[in-house]
Design an enzyme around this catalytic site. Structure first.
Site, PDB file in Angstrom:
ATOM      1  N   GLN A 224       0.825  -1.197   0.000  1.00 49.14           N
ATOM      2  CA  GLN A 224       0.000   0.000   0.000  1.00 49.14           C
ATOM      3  C   GLN A 224       0.869   1.260   0.000  1.00 49.14           C
ATOM      4  O   GLN A 224       0.341   2.368  -0.111  1.00 49.14           O
ATOM      5  CB  GLN A 224      -0.902   0.009   1.230  1.00 49.14           C
ATOM      6  N   ASN A 225       2.173   1.093   0.125  1.00 50.38           N
ATOM      7  CA  ASN A 225       3.088   2.228   0.209  1.00 50.38           C
ATOM      8  C   ASN A 225       3.489   2.716  -1.177  1.00 50.38           C
ATOM      9  O   ASN A 225       3.558   1.935  -2.124  1.00 50.38           O
ATOM     10  CB  ASN A 225       4.342   1.841   0.998  1.00 50.38           C
TER      11      ASN A 225
ATOM     12  N   HIS B 230      -1.058   1.374  -4.533  1.00 46.82           N
ATOM     13  CA  HIS B 230      -1.453   2.782  -4.559  1.00 46.82           C
ATOM     14  C   HIS B 230      -0.535   3.634  -5.427  1.00 46.82           C
ATOM     15  O   HIS B 230      -0.536   4.856  -5.309  1.00 46.82           O
ATOM     16  CB  HIS B 230      -1.485   3.346  -3.135  1.00 46.82           C
TER      17      HIS B 230
ATOM     18  N   CYS C 126      -3.769  13.457 -21.346  1.00 47.36           N
ATOM     19  CA  CYS C 126      -3.199  12.619 -22.415  1.00 47.36           C
ATOM     20  C   CYS C 126      -2.463  11.391 -21.892  1.00 47.36           C
ATOM     21  O   CYS C 126      -1.973  10.585 -22.674  1.00 47.36           O
ATOM     22  CB  CYS C 126      -2.258  13.454 -23.282  1.00 47.36           C
TER      23      CYS C 126
ATOM     24  N   GLY D 102       2.414  -4.187   9.056  1.00 50.96           N
ATOM     25  CA  GLY D 102       2.387  -2.736   9.230  1.00 50.96           C
ATOM     26  C   GLY D 102       1.211  -2.033   8.607  1.00 50.96           C
ATOM     27  O   GLY D 102       1.339  -0.887   8.192  1.00 50.96           O
TER      28      GLY D 102
ATOM     29  N   SER E 146      -3.004  -1.131   9.253  1.00 46.08           N
ATOM     30  CA  SER E 146      -4.200  -1.207  10.092  1.00 46.08           C
ATOM     31  C   SER E 146      -5.395  -1.718   9.300  1.00 46.08           C
ATOM     32  O   SER E 146      -6.460  -1.951   9.870  1.00 46.08           O
ATOM     33  CB  SER E 146      -4.519   0.170  10.681  1.00 46.08           C
TER      34      SER E 146
ATOM     35  N   GLY F  73      -0.750  -2.275  17.169  1.00 48.41           N
ATOM     36  CA  GLY F  73      -2.115  -1.818  17.349  1.00 48.41           C
ATOM     37  C   GLY F  73      -3.113  -2.703  16.633  1.00 48.41           C
ATOM     38  O   GLY F  73      -2.761  -3.650  15.921  1.00 48.41           O
TER      39      GLY F  73
END
Length: 292
Positions: A120-121, A138, A149, A240, A242, A268
């Site tokens: 996702q980085n 991403h 264009c 890493g 969430s 977390g």
């Protein structure tokens, strides 16, 4: 047509948690469960914080309001503000080096234990570390494309165009001293009205980083490739992330639907915890280094 939404999306840090007290034992158990199979890694911003790149959700980080796709497309002023912040901050990401976690994943791929990485980085650190089978979910900070264009240039080439046009702007901002670095290759700067933008040199269209903004969808072809990578692996290892946004969570759900075990390493709670075969609350670099 829906009204353009220009109100910032506010990302608040996650609640702090206590790392697993039996972390070494849990890492040993994870190694046993992954042994003998080909694992696919799904990585988020938490794997890159040890490289000096801040994220949006780690406990203790400030609440941030990232640029959304609606904001970027709505007015030239929003785009000027984005490119000014990016011009000042993108080299921080460009100069970042892979940390022990990135290097460990590259080593696992070389050994044949890792089938690939969905990240996702946008920081390109997996490629810098030596991973080859990398799907940039991403996009990448290193590419810029025209929305009219589709002409593409490197971020280095755009910098060569922006620097002579914005020497006074850069001098003014840097004269204030240290600048806070924000995620996504930008910095925290409020006054950007004197920044000069550059349009596409081919057609005069709007230039945009080749990055999926908040509120923007990942292309179907990329999602399809990600599902195929999950199908080709024996297990999914989340590192890493969430899993707050669906772009990553969809692969966790797909893995479980197809009978693949899911292992999560994150500081977390995550949205995928209830789907995890095993969850480890600990630093990615420490866990991956121990696995290698």
């Amino acid at each position: 047509m829906d009204e353009v939404r220009t109100r910032p999306v506010q990302w608040a840090p996650a609640q702090p948690t206590t790392p697993d007290p039996d972390l070494p034992d849990r890492i040993d158990r994870l190694g046993e469960l992954l042994s003998g199979g080909r694992t696919l890694a799904l990585t988020g911003a938490g794997i890159s914080t040890d490289s000096g790149i801040p994220d949006y959700r780690s406990p203790g980080t400030p609440a941030r309001a990232p640029m959304t796709i609606d904001m970027f497309l709505s007015t030239a002023e929003f785009r000027r503000h984005y490119w000014a912040r990016n011009h000042l901050g993108w080299r921080h990401m460009d100069s970042a080096l892979p940390n022990a976690g990135h290097r460990a994943l590259a080593a696992l791929e070389r050994r044949g234990a890792l089938s690939g990485v969905i990240t996702q980085n946008v920081d390109m650190l997996h490629l810098k570390a030596g991973n080859r089978a990398v799907l940039e979910l991403h996009g990448s900070y290193g590419r810029v494309r025209c929305l009219r264009c589709d002409h593409q240039i490197s971020r280095h080439h755009l910098a060569d165009l922006l620097e002579p046009a914005n020497a006074d702007f850069v001098s003014r901002i840097r004269g204030r001293g240290a600048i806070e670095v924000a995620p996504d290759a930008d910095v925290v700067v409020a006054d950007t009205t004197d920044f000069t933008m550059i349009d596409c040199q081919v057609c005069g269209g709007i230039l945009k980083p080749d990055i999926v903004y908040f509120g923007e969808s990942v292309s179907k072809s990329v999602v399809t490739q990600g599902f195929s990578m999950v199908d080709d692996a024996d297990a999914l290892l989340v590192l890493g992330s969430s899993l707050t946004v669906m772009s990553g969570l969809r692969f966790v759900r797909h893995a479980r639907r197809t009978g693949k075990p899911v292992f999560i390493v994150n500081r977390g709670h995550t949205r995928g915890d209830e789907l995890a075969t095993m969850k480890i609350d600990g630093p990615c670099s420490q866990v991956l280094t121990s696995l290698v």
